[in-house]
Design a protein around this motif. Sequence first.
Motif, PDB file in Angstrom:
ATOM      1  N   UNK A  40      59.885  42.381  72.865  1.00  0.00           N
ATOM      2  CA  UNK A  40      60.183  41.879  71.518  1.00  0.00           C
ATOM      3  C   UNK A  40      58.923  41.578  70.716  1.00  0.00           C
ATOM      4  N   UNK A  41      57.915  41.048  71.345  1.00  0.00           N
ATOM      5  CA  UNK A  41      56.714  40.676  70.585  1.00  0.00           C
ATOM      6  C   UNK A  41      55.980  41.889  70.029  1.00  0.00           C
ATOM      7  N   UNK A  42      56.222  43.074  70.588  1.00  0.00           N
ATOM      8  CA  UNK A  42      55.573  44.286  70.108  1.00  0.00           C
ATOM      9  C   UNK A  42      56.428  45.037  69.095  1.00  0.00           C
ATOM     10  N   UNK A  47      57.885  49.024  65.240  1.00  0.00           N
ATOM     11  CA  UNK A  47      59.069  49.613  64.617  1.00  0.00           C
ATOM     12  C   UNK A  47      58.799  50.210  63.235  1.00  0.00           C
ATOM     13  N   UNK A  48      58.061  49.530  62.345  1.00  0.00           N
ATOM     14  CA  UNK A  48      57.779  50.169  61.048  1.00  0.00           C
ATOM     15  C   UNK A  48      56.965  51.461  61.204  1.00  0.00           C
ATOM     16  N   UNK A  49      56.036  51.484  62.150  1.00  0.00           N
ATOM     17  CA  UNK A  49      55.231  52.685  62.375  1.00  0.00           C
ATOM     18  C   UNK A  49      56.084  53.821  62.937  1.00  0.00           C
ATOM     19  N   UNK A  50      56.977  53.488  63.850  1.00  0.00           N
ATOM     20  CA  UNK A  50      57.855  54.512  64.414  1.00  0.00           C
ATOM     21  C   UNK A  50      58.841  55.023  63.365  1.00  0.00           C
ATOM     22  N   UNK A  55      60.237  59.477  59.606  1.00  0.00           N
ATOM     23  CA  UNK A  55      60.337  59.987  58.232  1.00  0.00           C
ATOM     24  C   UNK A  55      59.448  61.214  58.050  1.00  0.00           C
ATOM     25  N   UNK A  56      58.227  61.152  58.550  1.00  0.00           N
ATOM     26  CA  UNK A  56      57.299  62.291  58.418  1.00  0.00           C
ATOM     27  C   UNK A  56      57.783  63.505  59.202  1.00  0.00           C
ATOM     28  N   UNK A  57      58.351  63.288  60.376  1.00  0.00           N
ATOM     29  CA  UNK A  57      58.887  64.403  61.164  1.00  0.00           C
ATOM     30  C   UNK A  57      60.038  65.057  60.398  1.00  0.00           C
ATOM     31  N   UNK A  58      60.938  64.253  59.853  1.00  0.00           N
ATOM     32  CA  UNK A  58      62.061  64.797  59.077  1.00  0.00           C
ATOM     33  C   UNK A  58      61.556  65.538  57.847  1.00  0.00           C
TER      34      UNK A  58
END
Length: 68
Positions: A40-42, A47-50, A55-58
Amino acid sequence: MGLALYFATPPGQPFDAADGTRRIYAVELRRLREVDDWFDRFKAFWLPHLDALATEVARGKRKRRHQE
């Protein structure tokens, strides 16, 4: 025999047993919750980076489709 193997399996280790032609798999949920609590602490950082990566892959897939 199956229960003996289950109790001999270290905590958190996936357990599998044969049941005729099937295999039964199980995991101790308490141990998974401990890992999830630790993770959870990570999540707040990653999550925003993933999401941005997804989004970039799509976007790249759409771009390639339009170029074909």
